[in-house]
Design a protein around this motif. Structure first.
Motif, PDB file in Angstrom:
ATOM      1  N   TRP A 470     -15.971   5.196 -17.826  1.00  0.00           N
ATOM      2  CA  TRP A 470     -16.988   5.115 -16.772  1.00  0.00           C
ATOM      3  C   TRP A 470     -17.321   6.475 -16.175  1.00  0.00           C
ATOM      4  CZ3 TRP A 470     -19.938   1.120 -16.601  1.00  0.00           C
ATOM      5  CH2 TRP A 470     -19.459  -0.170 -16.835  1.00  0.00           C
ATOM      6  N   ARG A 471     -16.409   7.453 -16.278  1.00  0.00           N
ATOM      7  CA  ARG A 471     -16.597   8.725 -15.580  1.00  0.00           C
ATOM      8  C   ARG A 471     -17.975   9.351 -15.789  1.00  0.00           C
ATOM      9  NH1 ARG A 471     -17.748  13.021 -14.053  1.00  0.00           N
ATOM     10  NH2 ARG A 471     -18.261  12.036 -12.120  1.00  0.00           N
ATOM     11  N   PRO A 472     -18.505   9.435 -17.047  1.00  0.00           N
ATOM     12  CA  PRO A 472     -19.826  10.058 -17.208  1.00  0.00           C
ATOM     13  C   PRO A 472     -20.953   9.280 -16.551  1.00  0.00           C
ATOM     14  CG  PRO A 472     -18.638   9.984 -19.300  1.00  0.00           C
ATOM     15  CD  PRO A 472     -17.892   9.112 -18.353  1.00  0.00           C
ATOM     16  N   ILE A 473     -20.740   7.994 -16.279  1.00  0.00           N
ATOM     17  CA  ILE A 473     -21.811   7.164 -15.715  1.00  0.00           C
ATOM     18  C   ILE A 473     -21.855   7.293 -14.192  1.00  0.00           C
ATOM     19  CG2 ILE A 473     -22.910   4.888 -15.915  1.00  0.00           C
ATOM     20  CD1 ILE A 473     -22.083   6.116 -18.574  1.00  0.00           C
ATOM     21  N   LEU A 474     -20.781   7.785 -13.581  1.00  0.00           N
ATOM     22  CA  LEU A 474     -20.718   7.828 -12.125  1.00  0.00           C
ATOM     23  C   LEU A 474     -21.819   8.699 -11.522  1.00  0.00           C
ATOM     24  CD1 LEU A 474     -16.861   8.121 -11.491  1.00  0.00           C
ATOM     25  CD2 LEU A 474     -18.265   6.077 -11.757  1.00  0.00           C
ATOM     26  N   ASP A 475     -22.288   9.704 -12.257  1.00  0.00           N
ATOM     27  CA  ASP A 475     -23.352  10.568 -11.753  1.00  0.00           C
ATOM     28  C   ASP A 475     -24.733   9.946 -11.941  1.00  0.00           C
ATOM     29  OD1 ASP A 475     -21.438  12.412 -11.044  1.00  0.00           O
ATOM     30  OD2 ASP A 475     -21.668  13.611 -12.864  1.00  0.00           O
ATOM     31  N   TYR A 476     -24.760   8.719 -12.445  1.00  0.00           N
ATOM     32  CA  TYR A 476     -26.015   7.972 -12.606  1.00  0.00           C
ATOM     33  C   TYR A 476     -25.882   6.655 -11.843  1.00  0.00           C
ATOM     34  CZ  TYR A 476     -27.125  11.402 -16.168  1.00  0.00           C
ATOM     35  OH  TYR A 476     -27.393  12.574 -16.822  1.00  0.00           O
ATOM     36  N   PRO A 477     -25.838   6.732 -10.509  1.00  0.00           N
ATOM     37  CA  PRO A 477     -25.519   5.526  -9.716  1.00  0.00           C
ATOM     38  C   PRO A 477     -26.517   4.402  -9.874  1.00  0.00           C
ATOM     39  CG  PRO A 477     -26.197   7.355  -8.297  1.00  0.00           C
ATOM     40  CD  PRO A 477     -26.006   7.929  -9.668  1.00  0.00           C
ATOM     41  N   GLU A 478     -27.721   4.698 -10.335  1.00  0.00           N
ATOM     42  CA  GLU A 478     -28.683   3.623 -10.560  1.00  0.00           C
ATOM     43  C   GLU A 478     -28.245   2.691 -11.687  1.00  0.00           C
ATOM     44  OE1 GLU A 478     -30.127   7.050 -13.175  1.00  0.00           O
ATOM     45  OE2 GLU A 478     -29.146   6.772 -11.231  1.00  0.00           O
ATOM     46  N   ARG A 479     -27.278   3.137 -12.515  1.00  0.00           N
ATOM     47  CA  ARG A 479     -26.779   2.303 -13.611  1.00  0.00           C
ATOM     48  C   ARG A 479     -25.567   1.462 -13.217  1.00  0.00           C
ATOM     49  NH1 ARG A 479     -27.422   5.926 -19.182  1.00  0.00           N
ATOM     50  NH2 ARG A 479     -29.374   6.949 -18.575  1.00  0.00           N
ATOM     51  N   LYS A 480     -25.096   1.589 -12.020  1.00  0.00           N
ATOM     52  CA  LYS A 480     -23.875   0.882 -11.640  1.00  0.00           C
ATOM     53  C   LYS A 480     -24.044  -0.622 -11.840  1.00  0.00           C
ATOM     54  CE  LYS A 480     -20.645   0.063  -7.834  1.00  0.00           C
ATOM     55  NZ  LYS A 480     -20.379   0.270  -6.395  1.00  0.00           N
ATOM     56  N   PRO A 481     -23.167  -1.259 -12.625  1.00  0.00           N
ATOM     57  CA  PRO A 481     -23.289  -2.696 -12.850  1.00  0.00           C
ATOM     58  C   PRO A 481     -23.016  -3.490 -11.569  1.00  0.00           C
ATOM     59  CG  PRO A 481     -21.863  -1.668 -14.501  1.00  0.00           C
ATOM     60  CD  PRO A 481     -22.077  -0.655 -13.420  1.00  0.00           C
ATOM     61  N   VAL A 482     -23.581  -4.689 -11.510  1.00  0.00           N
ATOM     62  CA  VAL A 482     -23.284  -5.592 -10.394  1.00  0.00           C
ATOM     63  C   VAL A 482     -21.786  -5.858 -10.315  1.00  0.00           C
ATOM     64  CG1 VAL A 482     -23.544  -7.988  -9.621  1.00  0.00           C
ATOM     65  CG2 VAL A 482     -25.556  -6.657 -10.246  1.00  0.00           C
ATOM     66  N   LEU A 483     -21.116  -5.867 -11.460  1.00  0.00           N
ATOM     67  CA  LEU A 483     -19.666  -6.079 -11.482  1.00  0.00           C
ATOM     68  C   LEU A 483     -18.895  -4.845 -11.031  1.00  0.00           C
ATOM     69  CD1 LEU A 483     -19.222  -8.038 -14.835  1.00  0.00           C
ATOM     70  CD2 LEU A 483     -18.859  -8.923 -12.526  1.00  0.00           C
ATOM     71  N   GLY A 484     -19.598  -3.741 -10.761  1.00  0.00           N
ATOM     72  CA  GLY A 484     -18.915  -2.509 -10.394  1.00  0.00           C
ATOM     73  C   GLY A 484     -18.422  -1.776 -11.634  1.00  0.00           C
ATOM     74  N   TRP A 485     -17.561  -0.805 -11.431  1.00  0.00           N
ATOM     75  CA  TRP A 485     -16.962  -0.051 -12.551  1.00  0.00           C
ATOM     76  C   TRP A 485     -15.762  -0.856 -13.039  1.00  0.00           C
ATOM     77  CZ3 TRP A 485     -20.834   2.939 -13.251  1.00  0.00           C
ATOM     78  CH2 TRP A 485     -21.498   3.527 -12.193  1.00  0.00           C
ATOM     79  N   TYR A 486     -16.050  -1.892 -13.815  1.00  0.00           N
ATOM     80  CA  TYR A 486     -15.098  -2.974 -14.052  1.00  0.00           C
ATOM     81  C   TYR A 486     -14.229  -2.751 -15.279  1.00  0.00           C
ATOM     82  CZ  TYR A 486     -18.895  -4.490 -17.235  1.00  0.00           C
ATOM     83  OH  TYR A 486     -19.871  -4.553 -18.200  1.00  0.00           O
TER      84      TYR A 486
END
Length: 934
Positions: A470-486
Motif C-alpha cells: 500500500w505504501r506507494p498508494i498513500l500519496d494518492y489519497p483519492e484512490r483510498k478504498p472504502v475498506l481502507g488500507w486493508y
C-alpha cells in the motif's frame, strides 16, 4: 529496450502518429513528422539499397511469413501472412555512431508495426540479431509512400555489419529504398547548464517544433506537432555525477513533458515524463536520472519535450544537468478533500491535504489552515504545521470535522510557506444520512442484483496483504478504498467485496494466479479470504494464470502437476466458474508455453493432457481462454489448434493509445475506440468465444513513476457509457460473457472497487448498464453496521530483519520463483526459476542516514545475489541495485556493502527487493538483512 526515434517524412496527408509498447520490455516509440527539415550538420549517406531493377533484391532476401516477395517496378514488395515477416539484408561494415539513422521509404495497406534489427556480429542463435538490438516503429496503412527515419542509437555496438527489416505484420507493403545516413553533429560540449539570454546555446529543433529563438532571457519554443522535441548539443558527461535534469519553464497548455537521454554504452534512448503546470507561470521540473534505465556511464545527448500540446508555446528559462535537484521550493496541492469515499452526517469525517514540493530547495515550516462553514465543527487544531517537505516525499495535513446536518458542505485550505506565495484549495463534501440498517452481528447478507442476459466477470489482482504494497498508494489519497488500507487476506474484507460485486450485477471474479514450477504466491485472497468467507456462494471465480514465467519453466511434468492442483483444489468448488459446464482456465501468455515446449504443436499436447486429466476426474473438460496471442488471424488459428475455446484481454486501450500517439491520452478515447476493438477481434475469432473487455483505465504513476502511461479524465459517467456500449454490442453479437477491467489494480490505476474519489459511482454505472432497473439495495459501508476499520497498521521503517521466529517473515513477501519458509532463525528456500525475489515491508528511510547493507546468508552453489531498492522517484531497477558474490559451500557468510558508494542510493528509500540467487535449483538460507546507519 530503448526508445526508437523515428522521423516520418510525409509523402501524403496523414493526421495520426503512433506510439506502441511491445514485447518483453517496455518500448516507447516515436513515429513523427520531421517538421523543421533541420539536421545537426550535413548528412552523409553511408549505405543505400534502391530496388530500381526488376528481379534485383540488392542482396536482401525474404524470410518467413512473407508471401509473393518480388523486386519489380522500382520497389521490393510482398505481403505478411503471419506475425513475423522478415527481410534479411546483405553483409557490409560501417563504424557505428550515435548520429546515424536508417531511412526507409515504404508504403503499406494496414496500420501496423515494423521493426528494424541490426547486428555487429554474425554469431549467435539468430545470426547476431536479438531483442536488445531492435527498434520498432508504426507504419501508416494509407497506401501512400512515407519516409521513416529510425534513429537506433546503436553506437555501443562499435560497428554495424547487417540489417534486418521486419515489414508491417499486416497487409501489403512496398519499399522503394533503405539507406543509412549519418548526421555528424560535431565535438561534444562541456556545458552542463544553459541559460538562454543570448541565444539557443546549441539546442536545436529536432522534430515537431519550430526553430527556437532566444527572447527576453528565455528560449521560446513553438510546437508544430504532438511530440515537439529539442535536442541538446552533443555531450559527454558522467551519469553517476549528474543525477538530475532540471528545467525551468512556463506554458499555458499541455499536460506532460518528457526528458530523453542517450548513453555511451546503451543501445537506443530512454525517456521519463513529468506532469506540467499549465498556468503560464515559471515552474521548476526536476527529472531524476534514476527513472531512466539508460542514464548510465556517459550521457551523449539529452532531448526535451516541453509540452504535448501540438500547438503549444513554451518559454524555457534554463536547463541544467546536475547532482541535485534545482529551483526554489515550490509547493503543489496534490489532493484536497475528504479522506474517505462515503461520509455520513453526524459522524466524524477526515479531510486530507496532500502537498508536494516540485523545487530543489526544502519547503520549511509549512502552515496548512482549514476553513469550514458555520455548523461544521473542526475536532482539534485548525492549523497544522509540517516542518519540511522535499522533492523526494509528499506530505499530508489531516483534519477531522463533524456536522450533524446532511447535505453538501464547502471547505477550503490555505497553505503558507515563508518566502513564497500562499496556495489555496476548495472542496465539497457530501454528507449523507446514515442508512437505517437492522442490527446484525456481521455484515448484512448480500442482496444480489442479476444482470439482464449477461455474465459479467471482473479481473481481480490479489496484491494487497501488507503495508509494503500500500505504501506507494498513500500519496494518492483519492484512490483510498472504502475498506481502507486493508489486509486482503481478511475474510471479512472479502465478504464486503462479494457483497458489493453481487449487488451491482457482477457474476464472477477472474483472479490473477501465479505458479512457477510449483512455487505459488499472491494466493492469500483465494485461500485465506474467499475460501473462508461467509458469502462466497454469491460470487463465482476462476483462475487467470499470470504465467509471467521465465524461460524453460513450463514442461510436461510441471503441466501435469499444475493441472492436478487445479483439479484437487479448485474445480470441485461449487463456486468455480464454468462455461458449457467446463471449469474455465484463463492463460495470460500462451506464447510462453510454446516457447518452452518448442512450438504450438508441442504446446497442444499439454492442453490435451489437461483435458484428459479433467475428464478422468469426472469433468467435461476445461474451457481454456487466452489473454494474448490473438492479434492476427494466424494467431487465432494457432490458439484454436492448441485447444483454446475463447480469448479476451486485460485491457482494451490499444487502438486509443496508438491513435493518440502518446502515453498520455483521455479515457474518452478508450470509450470511443473500444467497439472498434471488439469488432476487429470478432472478425478473426474463427469460432472461438471472444469476451469483449470493458476497460477500467490506467495510471501507474504510484508504481512506475515517470515511466508511466496515463489515461486521464476517467469519470463514472464515461465508464458507464463504455458499459452501455458493451451491453449494446453484446445484444447485437450475442457475446454475452463480458470481461471488466481490474477491480482493484490500485497501483496501475485500474479500479472500480469503491474508493475515495467517486465512492460507489463506478459500480452504480455498471449496474445501470447491465441490470434491469429496480429497487436496488443501499450501498452500505462498514461503519454503517459497526464494522471496521480494516486498515493495516503503519509500519515503522525497520532496518533490521533477523527472522528469529518460525513462520514470521517480518513483513517480507515470499515473492516469485522460489519456495521458502522461515524456520530455525533463517529464511530457508529453493529457487525454481532465474528470478526468485522477496520484497521488504514498506519504509520511508532517508538514504543519507544509512551507509552499510549487511547480509548474512548461505547458498548451495556459487551465485551473485542482488539487492534492489525503490525510492519515491524511481522503482526497483538494475541501476538501483548492488550485487555481491556468495560461495556455494553451504556455509554462512556475512557480506557488507558500502551503499555510500552507490550513486542511486539517494533520496527516500521506500522498499527493498532481494534476489538471493539468480538461477534455478539453488538452496539458500538468509540469517539476517541489516541496514546499518552511519
Amino acid at each position: 529496450m530503448g526508445e526508437c526515434l523515428c522521423f516520418r517524412e510525409r509523402q501524403a496527408p496523414r493526421s495520426n502518429l503512433f506510439e506502441r509498447v511491445f514485447g518483453l520490455m517496455v518500448v516507447f516509440l516515436l513515429a513523427v513528422v520531421f517538421a523543421t527539415g533541420q539536421s545537426f550538420a550535413q548528412e552523409k549517406t553511408l549505405m543505400e539499397w534502391r530496388f530500381d531493377k526488376d528481379g534485383d533484391f540488392k542482396g536482401w532476401s525474404a524470410g518467413g511469413h512473407i508471401a509473393d516477395a518480388t523486386a519489380a517496378g522500382g520497389v521490393l514488395k510482398g505481403h505478411a501472412v503471419n506475425v513475423d515477416p522478415i527481410l534479411m539484408g546483405p553483409v557490409f561494415e560501417i563504424k557505428a555512431t550515435p548520429t546515424q539513422c536508417v531511412e526507409i521509404k515504404m508504403k503499406a495497406t494496414a496500420d501496423a508495426t515494423a521493426e528494424l534489427f541490426w547486428t555487429q556480429t554474425l554469431q549467435g542463435k539468430y545470426g547476431g540479431f536479438s531483442g536488445k538490438k531492435v527498434e520498432r516503429f508504426d507504419v501508416v496503412g494509407d497506401g501512400q509512400f512515407h519516409v521513416y527515419r529510425i534513429h537506433p542509437f546503436w553506437h555501443a555496438a562499435k560497428k554495424i555489419i547487417r540489417l534486418r527489416v521486419d515489414p508491417p505484420n499486416k497487409g501489403e507493403f512496398e519499399i522503394e529504398h533503405i539507406r543509412i545516413v549519418d548526421t555528424a553533429p560535431g565535438a561534444p560540449s562541456k556545458a552542463t547548464a544553459w541559460r538562454f539570454d543570448d541565444g539557443p546555446k546549441g539546442w536545436q529543433a529536432w522534430q515537431d517544433v519550430a526553430e527556437p529563438a532566444a527572447r527576453n532571457g528565455c528560449l521560446e519554443v513553438t510546437a508544430t506537432g504532438r511530440k515537439p522535441i529539442l535536442m541538446s548539443p552533443p555531450l559527454s558527461l558522467s551519469a553517476d555525477e549528474n543525477a538530475f535534469v532540471s528545467i525551468r519553464m512556463a506554458t499555458k497548455t499541455g499536460t506532460m513533458g518528457r526528458v530523453f537521454c542517450v548513453s555511451s554504452t546503451q543501445f537506443g534512448w530512454d525517456s521519463a515524463s513529468f506532469p506540467l503546470r499549465p498556468d503560464g507561470k515559471m515552474h521548476s521540473y526536476n527529472v531524476d536520472g534514476g527513472s531512466l534505465r539508460k542514464w548510465r556511464d556517459r550521457i551523449l545527448l539529452i532531448g526535451i519535450q516541453p509540452t504535448n500540446d501540438p500547438k503549444g508555446r513554451v518559454q524555457i528559462e534554463s536547463i541544467e544537468i546536475s547532482p541535485d535537484p534545482k529551483g526554489p521550493a515550490e509547493l503543489e496541492i496534490r489532493y484536497f478533500g475528504a479522506s474517505d469515499a462515503v461520509n455520513r452526517a453526524g459522524r466524524p469525517v477526515d479531510v486530507t491535504c496532500c502537498l508536494r514540493n516540485l523545487g530543489g530547495d526544502l519547503a520549511k515550516d509549512v502552515k496548512a489552515t482549514l476553513s469550514v462553514p458555520d455548523g461544521v465543527k473542526i475536532i482539534g487544531e485548525t492549523t497544522k504545521i509540517i516542518d519540511k517537505i522535499s522533492l523526494y516525499l509528499a506530505k499530508s495535513a489531516t483534519w477531522r470535522i463533524e456536522c450533524a446536518k446532511p447535505g453538501k458542505i464547502d471547505i477550503s485550505a490555505k497553505i503558507e510557506t515563508p518566502g513564497a506565495d500562499s496556495l489555496s484549495a476548495e472542496a465539497s463534501i457530501n454528507l449523507t444520512p446514515a442508512p437505517n440498517v437492522a442490527k446484525s452481528d456481521y455484515i448484512p447478507e448480500p442482496q444480489p442484483v442479476e444482470s439482464k442476459k449477461y455474465e459479467i466477470g471482473v479481473y481481480y489482482f490479489p496484491g494487497w496483504a501488507s503495508m509494503a504494497r500500500w505504501r506507494p498508494i498513500l500519496d494518492y489519497p483519492e484512490r483510498k478504498p472504502v475498506l481502507g488500507w486493508y489486509d486482503e487476506a481478511n475474510p471479512e474484507c472479502a465478504d464486503w467485496q462479494i457483497k458489493w460485486a453481487a449487488e451491482h450485477g457482477v457474476d464472477f471474479f477472474m483472479v490473477d494466479w501465479y505458479w512457477c514450477q510449483g512455487a505459488r504466491h499472491l494466493e492469500h485472497w483465494v485461500h485465506d479470504a474467499y475460501m473462508k468467507s461467509k458469502f462466497r456462494k454469491y460470487l463465482k471465480w476462476c483462475v487467470m494464470w499470470a504465467n509471467h514465467n521465465s524461460p524453460n519453466t513450463h514442461s510436461i511434468e510441471d503441466w501435469r502437476e499444475v493441472t492436478q492442483y487445479w483439479i484437487d483444489n479448485y474445480f470441485g468448488m461449487e463456486e468455480y466458474y464454468r462455461i458449457d459446464d467446463k471449469p474455465v482456465m484463463i492463460i495470460w501468455a500462451p506464447r510462453n508455453i510454446r516457447r518452452d515446449m518448442g512450438g504450438s504443436e508441442k504446446a497442444a499436447e499439454l492442453y490435451a493432457l489437461s483435458q484428459k486429466m479433467a475428464k478422468d476426474a469426472g469433468y467435461k473438460g476445461i474451457f481454456f481462454i487466452a489473454m494474448s496471442s490473438h492479434e492476427t488471424d494466424a494467431q487465432v488459428k494457432e490458439l484454436k489448434a492448441e485447444g483454446y475455446e475463447g480469448f479476451t484481454s486485460y485491457h482494451g486501450f490499444r487502438i486509443a493509445r496508438i491513435r493518440a500517439g502518446s502515453k498520455y491520452f483521455p479515457f474518452k478515447d478508450v470509450v470511443e475506440t473500444s467497439p472498434e476493438l471488439w469488432a476487429e477481434r470478432d472478425k478473426r475469432a474463427n469460432g472461438l468465444l471472444q469476451m469483449p473487455i470493458v476497460d477500467t483505465g490506467w495510471d501507474s504513476r504510484p508504481w512506475h513513476g515517470a515511466k508511466s502511461m496515463v489515461i486521464s479524465d476517467r469519470t463514472p459517467e464515461l465508464f458507464g457509457e463504455l458499459c452501455r456500449k458493451a451491453a449494446a454490442y453484446a445484444d447485437r453479437t450475442g457475446n454475452k460473457i463480458i470481461a471488466i477491467g481490474p477491480w482493484n489494480e490500485w497501483g496501475e490505476g485500474s479500479y472500480i472497487e469503491p474508493y475515495a474519489e467517486y465512492g460507489f459511482q463506478d459500480l452504480d454505472q455498471l449496474r445501470a448498464a447491465f441490470c434491469e432497473p429496480g429497487n436496488y439495495p443501499p450501498n452500505l459501508i462498514p461503519s454503517d453496521v459497526g464494522r471496521g476499520p480494516y486498515d493495516l497498521p503503519v509500519m515503522d521503517a525497520k532496518t533490521e530483519w533477523n527472522f528469529n521466529t518460525n513462520g514470521d517473515r517480518e513483513g517480507w513477501s515470499r515473492g516469485t520463483q522460489m519456495r521458502s519458509e522461515v524456520k530455525g532463525g533463517c529464511v530457508v528456500g529453493e529457487s525454481v526459476g532465474r528470478d526468485p525475489i522477496m520484497v521488504s515491508p514498506g519504509m520511508l528511510l532517508e538514504a543519507d542516514k544509512v551507509r552499510w547493507l549487511v547480509v548474512r546468508m548461505s547458498a548451495s552453489e556459487a551465485d551473485r545475489p542482488q539487492m534492489f531498492w525503490s525510492t519515491t522517484l524511481s522503482r526497483h531497477c538494475e541501476k538501483n541495485s548492488v550485487r555481491f558474490d556468495v560461495p556455494g559451500d553451504g556455509e554462512m557468510h556475512e557480506f557488507k556493502i558500502d551503499l555510500s558508494k552507490e550513486p542511486q542510493w539517494r533520496g527516500v528509500i521506500t522498499s527493498l527487493r532481494f534476489d538471493p540467487v539468480n538461477k534455478p535449483g539453488v538452496t539458500f538460507k538468509i540469517d539476517s538483512i541489516l541496514l546499518v546507519r552511519k
